[in-house]
Design a protein around this motif. Structure first.
Motif, PDB file in Angstrom:
ATOM      1  N   ASP A   9      -1.578  -0.173 -17.218  1.00 39.41           N
ATOM      2  CA  ASP A   9      -2.397   0.445 -16.166  1.00 39.41           C
ATOM      3  C   ASP A   9      -2.609   1.926 -16.434  1.00 39.41           C
ATOM      4  N   LEU A  10      -1.538   2.619 -16.818  1.00 36.01           N
ATOM      5  CA  LEU A  10      -1.654   4.042 -17.108  1.00 36.01           C
ATOM      6  C   LEU A  10      -2.544   4.283 -18.323  1.00 36.01           C
ATOM      7  N   LYS A  11      -2.482   3.390 -19.285  1.00 36.41           N
ATOM      8  CA  LYS A  11      -3.361   3.503 -20.454  1.00 36.41           C
ATOM      9  C   LYS A  11      -4.815   3.328 -20.035  1.00 36.41           C
TER      10      LYS A  11
ATOM     11  N   SER B 199      -9.406   1.404 -12.463  1.00 36.34           N
ATOM     12  CA  SER B 199      -8.074   1.439 -13.082  1.00 36.34           C
ATOM     13  C   SER B 199      -7.017   1.987 -12.131  1.00 36.34           C
ATOM     14  N   CYS B 200      -7.385   2.943 -11.305  1.00 37.23           N
ATOM     15  CA  CYS B 200      -6.411   3.502 -10.356  1.00 37.23           C
ATOM     16  C   CYS B 200      -6.129   2.538  -9.210  1.00 37.23           C
ATOM     17  N   SER B 201      -7.126   1.749  -8.808  1.00 34.99           N
ATOM     18  CA  SER B 201      -6.846   0.760  -7.754  1.00 34.99           C
ATOM     19  C   SER B 201      -5.977  -0.368  -8.309  1.00 34.99           C
ATOM     20  N   THR B 202      -6.151  -0.715  -9.575  1.00 34.20           N
ATOM     21  CA  THR B 202      -5.269  -1.710 -10.210  1.00 34.20           C
ATOM     22  C   THR B 202      -3.851  -1.160 -10.310  1.00 34.20           C
ATOM     23  N   LEU B 203      -3.716   0.099 -10.721  1.00 30.82           N
ATOM     24  CA  LEU B 203      -2.400   0.737 -10.787  1.00 30.82           C
ATOM     25  C   LEU B 203      -1.734   0.723  -9.411  1.00 30.82           C
TER      26      LEU B 203
ATOM     27  N   ALA C 283      -2.018   7.469  -8.040  1.00 30.68           N
ATOM     28  CA  ALA C 283      -3.072   6.455  -8.092  1.00 30.68           C
ATOM     29  C   ALA C 283      -3.986   6.543  -6.877  1.00 30.68           C
ATOM     30  N   THR C 284      -3.406   6.803  -5.718  1.00 26.79           N
ATOM     31  CA  THR C 284      -4.222   6.952  -4.510  1.00 26.79           C
ATOM     32  C   THR C 284      -5.134   8.171  -4.619  1.00 26.79           C
ATOM     33  N   ALA C 285      -4.584   9.285  -5.079  1.00 27.74           N
ATOM     34  CA  ALA C 285      -5.394  10.498  -5.252  1.00 27.74           C
ATOM     35  C   ALA C 285      -6.487  10.271  -6.292  1.00 27.74           C
ATOM     36  N   CYS C 286      -6.165   9.538  -7.343  1.00 25.95           N
ATOM     37  CA  CYS C 286      -7.150   9.227  -8.386  1.00 25.95           C
ATOM     38  C   CYS C 286      -8.298   8.402  -7.804  1.00 25.95           C
TER      39      CYS C 286
END
Length: 193
Positions: free
Chosen positions: A95-97, A114-118, A151-154
């Motif tokens: 996820d981070l990748k 990607s951030c919502s998946t993270l 992830a939320t901020a992203c």
């Protein structure tokens, strides 16, 4: 009339260049690379044999000494790893990748996805079994908490093009990855015993 709350800067209020979000995302992406490397270290440890030579059976009436605490904790860490811990770390690393890849160049739709998946994978990790030692489990919880904040901020930044959200993403990710790195080091240390 004075208002104490200032709205976060929006891209349309920014100069025509999109360098500000890329700068913050680049910082976060460099930190994400640490997690990928740490995950590889744990994966290597998972290939080591966890089976220690069993002590020979004794028939004397002398009680067999209890195994040392380090062997017990090593087995507990191996169990945690094998019962989904390694899969969780691998998923978070992937996820981070994905967040990193969506950052170069900045792809707001890719970052949102990607951030919502993270976020979803962190929520799943937060419901998983705790690590066997209190201090490591606390670091694990802190890592997940700060990575969730990141992830939320992203996601918010990707939806609103808000630089303040990307800045928060970067700082929370840095904190979260420091905790996660400490967890991976402790896991590798316990598994090497």
């Amino acid at each position: 009339m004075s208002d104490d709350t200032t709205p976060a800067p929006m891209l349309e209020d920014e100069p025509p260049t999109k360098k500000r979000p890329t700068r913050a995302i680049t910082i976060a992406s460099a930190v994400a690379a640490i997690i990928v490397i740490a995950g590889v270290g744990l994966a290597i440890s998972s290939n080591k044999s966890d089976n220690k030579a069993a002590p020979a059976a004794t028939t004397s009436s002398t009680p067999t000494p209890e195994p040392s605490a380090s062997k017990d904790i090593a087995q507990e860490f191996a169990d945690w790893r094998d019962d989904g811990g390694l899969d969780t770390l691998t998923t978070l690393s992937a996820d981070l990748k994905a967040v990193d890849e969506a950052s170069h160049p900045a792809d707001l739709d890719g970052l949102r996805d990607s951030c919502s998946t993270l976020t979803a994978d962190i929520e799943t990790a937060q419901e998983s079994d705790p690590l066997p030692d209190t201090a490591t489990n606390k670091r694990w919880s802190l890592a997940l908490e700060h990575l969730a904040n990141s992830a939320t901020a992203c996601t918010l930044g990707a939806v609103s093009s808000d630089q303040a959200s990307f800045d928060l993403m970067a700082s929370e990710m840095e904190i979260g990855t420091k905790h996660l790195h400490a967890v991976v080091e402790r896991l590798n240390e316990a598994l090497d015993q």
